[in-house]
Design an enzyme around this catalytic site. Structure first.
Site, PDB file in Angstrom:
ATOM      1  N   TYR A 211     -35.756  43.384  13.146  1.00  0.00           N
ATOM      2  CA  TYR A 211     -34.356  43.590  12.886  1.00  0.00           C
ATOM      3  C   TYR A 211     -34.013  43.808  11.382  1.00  0.00           C
ATOM      4  O   TYR A 211     -34.921  43.713  10.596  1.00  0.00           O
ATOM      5  CB  TYR A 211     -33.313  42.437  13.458  1.00  0.00           C
ATOM      6  CG  TYR A 211     -33.486  41.350  12.585  1.00  0.00           C
ATOM      7  CD1 TYR A 211     -34.331  40.329  12.511  1.00  0.00           C
ATOM      8  CD2 TYR A 211     -32.237  41.121  11.635  1.00  0.00           C
ATOM      9  CE1 TYR A 211     -34.268  39.259  11.535  1.00  0.00           C
ATOM     10  CE2 TYR A 211     -32.119  40.123  10.595  1.00  0.00           C
ATOM     11  CZ  TYR A 211     -33.362  38.988  10.826  1.00  0.00           C
ATOM     12  OH  TYR A 211     -33.210  38.105   9.716  1.00  0.00           O
ATOM     13  N   CYS A 212     -32.886  44.607  11.164  1.00  0.00           N
ATOM     14  CA  CYS A 212     -32.571  44.742   9.960  1.00  0.00           C
ATOM     15  C   CYS A 212     -31.016  44.581   9.789  1.00  0.00           C
ATOM     16  O   CYS A 212     -30.699  43.472   9.858  1.00  0.00           O
ATOM     17  CB  CYS A 212     -32.877  45.966   9.394  1.00  0.00           C
ATOM     18  SG  CYS A 212     -32.700  47.359  10.605  1.00  0.00           S
ATOM     19  N   ARG A 213     -30.325  45.405   9.154  1.00  0.00           N
ATOM     20  CA  ARG A 213     -28.906  45.362   8.932  1.00  0.00           C
ATOM     21  C   ARG A 213     -27.812  45.421   9.973  1.00  0.00           C
ATOM     22  O   ARG A 213     -26.883  44.986   9.735  1.00  0.00           O
ATOM     23  CB  ARG A 213     -28.565  46.251   7.389  1.00  0.00           C
ATOM     24  CG  ARG A 213     -29.200  45.915   6.335  1.00  0.00           C
ATOM     25  CD  ARG A 213     -29.107  47.023   5.486  1.00  0.00           C
ATOM     26  NE  ARG A 213     -29.610  46.657   4.086  1.00  0.00           N
ATOM     27  CZ  ARG A 213     -30.142  47.531   3.359  1.00  0.00           C
ATOM     28  NH1 ARG A 213     -30.011  48.874   3.632  1.00  0.00           N
ATOM     29  NH2 ARG A 213     -30.881  47.344   2.098  1.00  0.00           N
TER      30      ARG A 213
ATOM     31  N   CYS B 199     -28.870  50.740  11.047  1.00  0.00           N
ATOM     32  CA  CYS B 199     -30.014  50.586  10.075  1.00  0.00           C
ATOM     33  C   CYS B 199     -31.040  50.987  10.882  1.00  0.00           C
ATOM     34  O   CYS B 199     -31.443  50.521  11.752  1.00  0.00           O
ATOM     35  CB  CYS B 199     -29.891  49.213   9.301  1.00  0.00           C
ATOM     36  SG  CYS B 199     -31.332  48.836   8.465  1.00  0.00           S
TER      37      CYS B 199
END
Lengths: 222, 222
Positions: free
Chosen positions: B177-179, B183
């Site tokens: 996962y990221c932002r 993202c």
DNA sequence: CCAACATTCCAAAACTATTTGGAATGCGCG
DNA sequence: CGCGCATTCCAAATAGTTTTGGAATGTTGG
């Protein structure tokens, strides 16, 4: 496909929503629509603005897909395009109230702290209403009540309240509500009830605040 | 005190918030700030905009009290003024995604549906991560990880991933996962991991989506 | 079909926001 | 102190929004 373009595209779509919400007039209209469907003319009457202006703002809301319109004879009937719209409005107001001192001050000046029900959670209120220990009173126009109202609430529109006082119990405390924190109908209702000897208080919540906090409401129409 | 004036006053305050959110650039900046505090210069670098322009937008966000700034030597460090700001952003994006077909289409084109983890709820993922049945991987810059990350997540920034592949287990599926949904770092991470033989998928959630849904996150700093 | 009505469209005027270039401020380091 | 740096301020050019008046559209009921 280069990244800056993609990002701009995605955020532009989200900005369509916040742009639509960025005018005080549109916020007011949307709050009215979050209470149930309305014609252009009734929105103009309730907001106190010119019909043409209201129509222009509704167009902006329509283009952001926050409201949808259908024709009913000569009238156009508008409604919020989903329950999530009311919840977004409630979230937005919460953030504004948390961070903007100006708003808190204006609200505090406006609303008699005495009239405010304190120390009772939504869940507690619900239980007390169910057991008949309080009477939850919806003072909005009856059409809005029919569209959605708090569980166990009874409808007496503000302008009929004076004539229907004798139908209210003298021994049960009354909790009035209306469209939400910015709506002063419940405030007026409490003032009237208190001068006539009832025990009365108001809550800030309306149907949309209730929904935004994950609670359910009752409806009389599909 | 007459009513139309009062109403305008209240809704104007709320509109200050939505006005601040009504520009794509400010939404992007706010999303970056929702990951943790940043300097003006790093925001300019990450958003790809001119420093002066970023500064002007930050001023607008500051005036709406959505961000606060503090001086650290020669730098100004900005941060979101509360967790509710990230939650509002998530709610806004949800409404946009629900009602704007354009946004759903753009996202669908952009994101390989194959790479998307499906059929697992946030709560299930949490349990699996706790039992070590999946490895939750945070591919954002390490400072953002330290500011807040999903429970049990491990940090490997995207640009270090290739060099640190041998530290990853070959037999445990990896969830990156990221932002947040817009993202694409997790998307790239999954692509890399899959070519090297790992079982990998991404989730759309970031820290703020997690918080907006009432779940808790871990922090390494005050 | 026509008259009455609700609503929307169009265009002009007034206003507000975004972007850019250049100058100013404020801080730290030598 | 004064130079270098990050940031902000100011002003001008551009672009977009809000509001208003007048004309146009679409619908019902006679």
């Amino acid at each position: 496909m280069n990244k800056p373009q993609i990002k701009a595209l995605l955020y532009e779509q989200v900005a369509r929503i916040s742009k639509a919400l960025s005018s005080p007039k549109r916020l007011e209209l949307l709050e009215l629509l979050a209470q149930g469907e309305k014609t252009v003319e009734s929105l103009a009457r309730e907001s106190g603005d010119d019909v043409k202006l209201v129509s222009a703002h509704l167009k902006a809301l329509r283009e952001a897909r926050l409201v949808v319109a259908r024709r009913a004879g000569r009238f156009m009937v508008y409604r919020a395009s989903g329950a999530d719209v009311g919840a977004l409005l409630a979230t937005l107001r919460d953030v504004a109230e948390t961070h903007l001192v100006e708003l808190r001050l204006a609200l505090a000046q406006l609303i008699d702290a005495e009239a405010q029900l304190t120390g009772v959670s939504r869940e507690q209120l619900l239980e007390q209403a169910q057991r008949g220990e309080v009477l939850v009173l919806d003072v909005r126009p009856e059409t809005e009540y029919r569209s959605a109202h708090l569980p166990h609430a009874r409808s007496i529109p503000l302008d009929e309240l004076e004539d229907r006082l004798e139908t209210l119990p003298a021994d049960v405390p009354i909790v009035a509500y209306c469209r939400g924190p910015f709506c002063l109908m419940s405030e007026q209702a409490v003032a009237l009830l208190r001068t006539r000897g009832f025990r009365a208080a108001r809550i800030e919540d309306g149907v949309n605040e209730w929904l935004a906090h994950g609670l359910s409401v009752e409806r009389l129409e599909a």
